[in-house]
Design an enzyme around this catalytic site. Structure first.
Site, PDB file in Angstrom:
ATOM      1  N   LYS A 192     -42.050 -41.593 -32.920  1.00  0.00           N
ATOM      2  CA  LYS A 192     -40.817 -40.839 -33.211  1.00  0.00           C
ATOM      3  C   LYS A 192     -39.756 -41.202 -32.174  1.00  0.00           C
ATOM      4  O   LYS A 192     -39.864 -40.849 -31.009  1.00  0.00           O
ATOM      5  CB  LYS A 192     -41.043 -39.326 -33.153  1.00  0.00           C
ATOM      6  CG  LYS A 192     -39.819 -38.596 -33.736  1.00  0.00           C
ATOM      7  CD  LYS A 192     -39.661 -37.172 -33.266  1.00  0.00           C
ATOM      8  CE  LYS A 192     -38.821 -37.021 -32.037  1.00  0.00           C
ATOM      9  NZ  LYS A 192     -37.429 -37.442 -32.147  1.00  0.00           N
ATOM     10  N   GLY A 245     -39.096 -38.929 -21.402  1.00  0.00           N
ATOM     11  CA  GLY A 245     -37.943 -38.058 -21.610  1.00  0.00           C
ATOM     12  C   GLY A 245     -37.802 -37.081 -20.472  1.00  0.00           C
ATOM     13  O   GLY A 245     -38.220 -37.368 -19.343  1.00  0.00           O
ATOM     14  N   GLU A 267     -43.741 -40.018 -18.839  1.00  0.00           N
ATOM     15  CA  GLU A 267     -42.812 -40.726 -17.950  1.00  0.00           C
ATOM     16  C   GLU A 267     -41.527 -39.897 -17.975  1.00  0.00           C
ATOM     17  O   GLU A 267     -40.821 -39.881 -18.983  1.00  0.00           O
ATOM     18  CB  GLU A 267     -42.608 -42.154 -18.478  1.00  0.00           C
ATOM     19  CG  GLU A 267     -42.259 -43.138 -17.392  1.00  0.00           C
ATOM     20  CD  GLU A 267     -40.792 -43.113 -17.082  1.00  0.00           C
ATOM     21  OE1 GLU A 267     -40.406 -42.359 -16.167  1.00  0.00           O
ATOM     22  OE2 GLU A 267     -40.026 -43.815 -17.747  1.00  0.00           O
ATOM     23  N   CYS A 301     -33.965 -43.003 -15.881  1.00  0.00           N
ATOM     24  CA  CYS A 301     -34.935 -42.266 -15.052  1.00  0.00           C
ATOM     25  C   CYS A 301     -34.991 -42.854 -13.654  1.00  0.00           C
ATOM     26  O   CYS A 301     -35.241 -42.158 -12.682  1.00  0.00           O
ATOM     27  CB  CYS A 301     -36.310 -42.279 -15.705  1.00  0.00           C
ATOM     28  SG  CYS A 301     -36.945 -43.924 -16.023  1.00  0.00           S
ATOM     29  N   GLU A 401     -31.654 -34.101 -11.731  1.00  0.00           N
ATOM     30  CA  GLU A 401     -31.323 -35.360 -12.394  1.00  0.00           C
ATOM     31  C   GLU A 401     -29.963 -35.202 -13.091  1.00  0.00           C
ATOM     32  O   GLU A 401     -29.865 -34.487 -14.086  1.00  0.00           O
ATOM     33  CB  GLU A 401     -32.425 -35.654 -13.413  1.00  0.00           C
ATOM     34  CG  GLU A 401     -32.467 -37.066 -13.868  1.00  0.00           C
ATOM     35  CD  GLU A 401     -33.643 -37.333 -14.803  1.00  0.00           C
ATOM     36  OE1 GLU A 401     -33.964 -36.450 -15.613  1.00  0.00           O
ATOM     37  OE2 GLU A 401     -34.204 -38.432 -14.722  1.00  0.00           O
TER      38      GLU A 401
HETATM   39  P1  NDP Z   1     -35.697 -34.903 -24.349  1.00  0.00           P
HETATM   40  O1  NDP Z   1     -36.734 -34.945 -23.309  1.00  0.00           O
HETATM   41  O2  NDP Z   1     -35.244 -33.600 -24.892  1.00  0.00           O
HETATM   42  O3  NDP Z   1     -36.144 -35.793 -25.619  1.00  0.00           O
HETATM   43  C1  NDP Z   1     -36.938 -36.957 -25.560  1.00  0.00           C
HETATM   44  C2  NDP Z   1     -37.716 -37.112 -26.862  1.00  0.00           C
HETATM   45  O4  NDP Z   1     -38.594 -35.990 -27.049  1.00  0.00           O
HETATM   46  C3  NDP Z   1     -36.830 -37.143 -28.094  1.00  0.00           C
HETATM   47  O5  NDP Z   1     -37.386 -38.031 -29.048  1.00  0.00           O
HETATM   48  C4  NDP Z   1     -36.905 -35.707 -28.567  1.00  0.00           C
HETATM   49  O6  NDP Z   1     -36.551 -35.548 -29.913  1.00  0.00           O
HETATM   50  C5  NDP Z   1     -38.362 -35.389 -28.316  1.00  0.00           C
HETATM   51  N1  NDP Z   1     -38.680 -33.962 -28.248  1.00  0.00           N
HETATM   52  C6  NDP Z   1     -37.874 -32.938 -27.914  1.00  0.00           C
HETATM   53  N2  NDP Z   1     -38.555 -31.766 -27.961  1.00  0.00           N
HETATM   54  C7  NDP Z   1     -39.819 -32.060 -28.349  1.00  0.00           C
HETATM   55  C8  NDP Z   1     -41.002 -31.297 -28.583  1.00  0.00           C
HETATM   56  N3  NDP Z   1     -41.025 -29.966 -28.429  1.00  0.00           N
HETATM   57  N4  NDP Z   1     -42.127 -31.917 -28.977  1.00  0.00           N
HETATM   58  C9  NDP Z   1     -42.142 -33.265 -29.121  1.00  0.00           C
HETATM   59  N5  NDP Z   1     -41.056 -34.048 -28.935  1.00  0.00           N
HETATM   60  C10 NDP Z   1     -39.906 -33.458 -28.542  1.00  0.00           C
HETATM   61  O7  NDP Z   1     -34.462 -35.672 -23.810  1.00  0.00           O
HETATM   62  P2  NDP Z   1     -32.971 -35.515 -24.294  1.00  0.00           P
HETATM   63  O8  NDP Z   1     -32.733 -36.653 -25.155  1.00  0.00           O
HETATM   64  O9  NDP Z   1     -32.629 -34.203 -24.878  1.00  0.00           O
HETATM   65  O10 NDP Z   1     -32.227 -35.563 -22.897  1.00  0.00           O
HETATM   66  C11 NDP Z   1     -32.144 -34.399 -22.076  1.00  0.00           C
HETATM   67  C12 NDP Z   1     -32.220 -34.769 -20.628  1.00  0.00           C
HETATM   68  O11 NDP Z   1     -33.475 -35.372 -20.373  1.00  0.00           O
HETATM   69  C13 NDP Z   1     -31.217 -35.813 -20.181  1.00  0.00           C
HETATM   70  O12 NDP Z   1     -30.010 -35.260 -19.865  1.00  0.00           O
HETATM   71  C14 NDP Z   1     -31.919 -36.396 -19.000  1.00  0.00           C
HETATM   72  O13 NDP Z   1     -31.688 -35.621 -17.855  1.00  0.00           O
HETATM   73  C15 NDP Z   1     -33.366 -36.330 -19.367  1.00  0.00           C
HETATM   74  N6  NDP Z   1     -33.905 -37.588 -19.907  1.00  0.00           N
HETATM   75  C16 NDP Z   1     -34.735 -38.311 -19.121  1.00  0.00           C
HETATM   76  C17 NDP Z   1     -35.215 -39.518 -19.580  1.00  0.00           C
HETATM   77  C18 NDP Z   1     -36.086 -40.360 -18.730  1.00  0.00           C
HETATM   78  O14 NDP Z   1     -36.159 -41.565 -18.963  1.00  0.00           O
HETATM   79  N7  NDP Z   1     -36.781 -39.814 -17.773  1.00  0.00           N
HETATM   80  C19 NDP Z   1     -34.864 -40.056 -20.888  1.00  0.00           C
HETATM   81  C20 NDP Z   1     -33.985 -39.201 -21.651  1.00  0.00           C
HETATM   82  C21 NDP Z   1     -33.552 -38.022 -21.159  1.00  0.00           C
HETATM   83  P3  NDP Z   1     -35.038 -35.279 -30.385  1.00  0.00           P
HETATM   84  O15 NDP Z   1     -34.139 -35.427 -29.211  1.00  0.00           O
HETATM   85  O16 NDP Z   1     -34.827 -36.298 -31.421  1.00  0.00           O
HETATM   86  O17 NDP Z   1     -35.020 -33.888 -30.911  1.00  0.00           O
END
Ligand code: NDP
Length: 507
Positions: A192, A245, A267, A301, A401
């Site tokens: 996903k 994420g 991660e 990240c 972050e």
């Molecule tokens: P998220 O952690 O919210 O999302 C990452 C992925 O997880 C997306 O595909 C999202 O789906 C999915 N997801 C969200 N909730 C769930 C759940 N309950 N169960 C399973 N999958 C889920 O990141 P965001 O995109 O919202 O970004 C928010 C913040 O996260 C950023 O501002 C940043 O600070 C941080 N971030 C860190 C990253 C890293 O590399 N460490 C990468 C991206 C973000 P969907 O969004 O499609 O609903």
């Protein structure tokens, strides 16, 4: 602001039609049952980039069932490593043949510069090739020292069905840090992507078909985390979840997966420091700091979002980084001259700005930038290169972050103090040390609580070098030998050799 390097809207052609993305389940391309879709507009250009099927739990269920069936059939999990490697190598070739097409849509969905997207897509091909090599070289252990009548063998087997959940900041790269390794191990998967950046994952699905991957081995479901992702973390038929994420969602996933005791690899975020000593190569350090904070607009990240500088050189480093920041080309992601593009959403832009305002209110001083950026011809979903000095360790901007092009400058006097500041964080993803003294570097490397420590460089990475975080930056590792082994289960065989008749029940 006029002193910054801004690249105005270029004349590059924008697509006339959006890319259409559908779920890929059991080898078939499918719409959502009621035909629901969602649209993605480009953050920099506002153009309608993609229209994707909007998945629900029923789509995730179908994909998980397909992955389970494919795994249990042995069509992928039980074929020779050589056969798996050949498919992965074909995928790598196809990725290279499709770099332009994939890079364009990656840039339009994320807002990142086109040259960076090209590098990420073509670089990902190397991850697929490296994973292909692992598919053929994986092996367990044998124990021939257990006595004349015993032989012990430790087998490595694919762990089973793996849910792969990816974010928006490096959609294709992060997918390629996970998927080829899971496939090399013999796993089947449900993927996903972030709902904001689904299209290069769908394009990869097309390439997997072309490369001859059997149906059901990779399944793709598009949509939101709450609707699709949550079932992928709780379903009985899933053996492992790998997620990149936010730390917040990582904790939710870990808790959800614990109900069925699935393996979870995470991660997550980072608040990654670069420590700079007075004897460092100052020119290289300043360049690396500038790269570390603006790469991917800081939405990374591994963003080098705080520097910890010896107080004797803090002003010099800050001034050099400010001067270099003004030369970094911010603007139209489609112009090859651009080095830093747009911010993913206006809400995220607001969050970045809130951190900067709060830091200033708490006493930090803006050395450069400090607000949204309007690019002529493109509008305002950009953020200025921003350097804050006078940041102290308790400020939110020094601890959390920010995920934007905002650098915090902190200072130290002794090595112990620098290490204490480095480790004064809930995160432990990466850290860096700049010094010409090997003893200083090694002591820092040993004491820093970080999954990766860079010495006199920043963000160099290779498929061979495993990656991951300590503390709340994650669990498990990606890429390299250790990242691959996350997708393997271990089975012990204890075999009696010959008929020794040493029975437990006595006559
Ligand atoms: P998220 O952690 O919210 O999302 C990452 C992925 O997880 C997306 O595909 C999202 O789906 C999915 N997801 C969200 N909730 C769930 C759940 N309950 N169960 C399973 N999958 C889920 O990141 P965001 O995109 O919202 O970004 C928010 C913040 O996260 C950023 O501002 C940043 O600070 C941080 N971030 C860190 C990253 C890293 O590399 N460490 C990468 C991206 C973000 P969907 O969004 O499609 O609903």
């Amino acid at each position: 602001m006029t002193e910054l390097t801004i690249i105005s809207a270029s004349s590059a052609a924008l697509p006339r039609e959006p890319f259409l993305g559908r779920h890929f389940i059991g080898g078939e391309w499918r719409d959502s049952p009621a035909g629901e879709t969602y649209d993605r507009l480009s953050p920099a250009h506002g153009v309608h980039v993609s229209r994707s099927a909007l998945g629900a739990a029923s789509d995730a269920e179908a994909a998980i069932v397909a992955a389970r069936k494919a795994f249990d059939s042995g069509v992928w999990s039980r074929i020779p490593g050589k056969a798996r490697a050949l498919v992965l190598l074909r995928v790598a070739d196809l990725i290279e043949e499709n770099v332009e097409r994939m890079a364009l849509i990656e840039t339009l969905e994320t807002g990142k510069p086109i040259t960076q997207s090209r590098n990420e897509v073509s670089g990902a091909a190397d991850l697929w090739r490296y994973a292909a090599a692992l598919a053929r070289t994986v092996h367990g252990d044998s124990h021939n020292t257990l006595g004349d009548d015993m032989l012990g063998i430790v087998l490595k087997e694919p762990i089973g069905v793996v849910s792969i959940i990816t974010p928006w900041n490096f959609p294709f790269w992060i997918l390629s840090q996970k998927l080829p390794f899971a496939l090399a191990a013999g796993c089947t998967t449900v993927v996903k992507p972030s709902e904001m950046t689904p299209s290069t994952t769908v394009m990869l699905g097309e390439l997997l078909v072309e490369a001859g991957l059997p149906a059901g081995v990779v399944n793709i479901v598009l949509g939101y985390g709450g609707d699709v992702g949550s079932l992928m973390t709780t379903h009985d038929a899933v053996d492992m979840v790998t997620f990149t994420g936010s730390t917040l969602v990582g904790k939710t996933i870990s808790a959800a997966a614990s109900k069925t005791l699935k393996k979870v690899a995470l991660e997550l975020g980072g608040k990654n420091p670069q420590v700079i000593f007075p004897d460092a190569d100052i020119e290289s350090a300043a360049d690396a700091v500038t790269f570390g904070i603006y790469f991917n607009t800081g939405q990374c990240c591994n963003s080098g979002s705080r520097i910890i500088v010896h107080e004797d050189i803090a002003d010099e480093i800050t001034e050099r980084v400010v001067a270099l920041s003004k030369k970094v080309a911010f603007g139209d992601p489609l112009d090859p001259k651009t080095q830093v593009g747009a911010i993913i959403t206006t809400q995220h832009q607001g969050k970045i700005d809130d951190y900067v305002r709060a830091a200033v209110a708490a006493g930090a001083e803006i050395a450069l930038g400090g607000g949204p950026l309007v690019v002529p011809g493109l509008g305002g979903q950009f953020y200025q290169p921003t350097v804050l000095r006078g940041v102290t360790p308790e400020m939110a901007i020094a601890r959390e972050e920010v995920f934007g092009p905002v650098l915090s400058v902190l200072t130290f006097r002794t090595l112990d103090e620098a290490i204490a500041l480095t480790n004064d964080a809930t995160y432990g993803l990466s850290a860096g040390i700049w010094s010409e003294n090997v003893h200083t570097c090694l002591e820092f490397c040993r004491r820093a609580q970080a999954g990766t420590v860079w010495t006199n460089t920043w963000m160099d990475g290779f498929p061979e070098l495993t990656f991951g975080g300590m503390k709340q930056s994650g669990a498990g590792r990606e890429i390299g030998k250790y990242g691959f082994e996350e997708f393997l289960e271990i089975k012990t065989l204890a075999m009696r050799v010959g008929r020794t008749r040493d029975n437990w029940v006595r006559d």
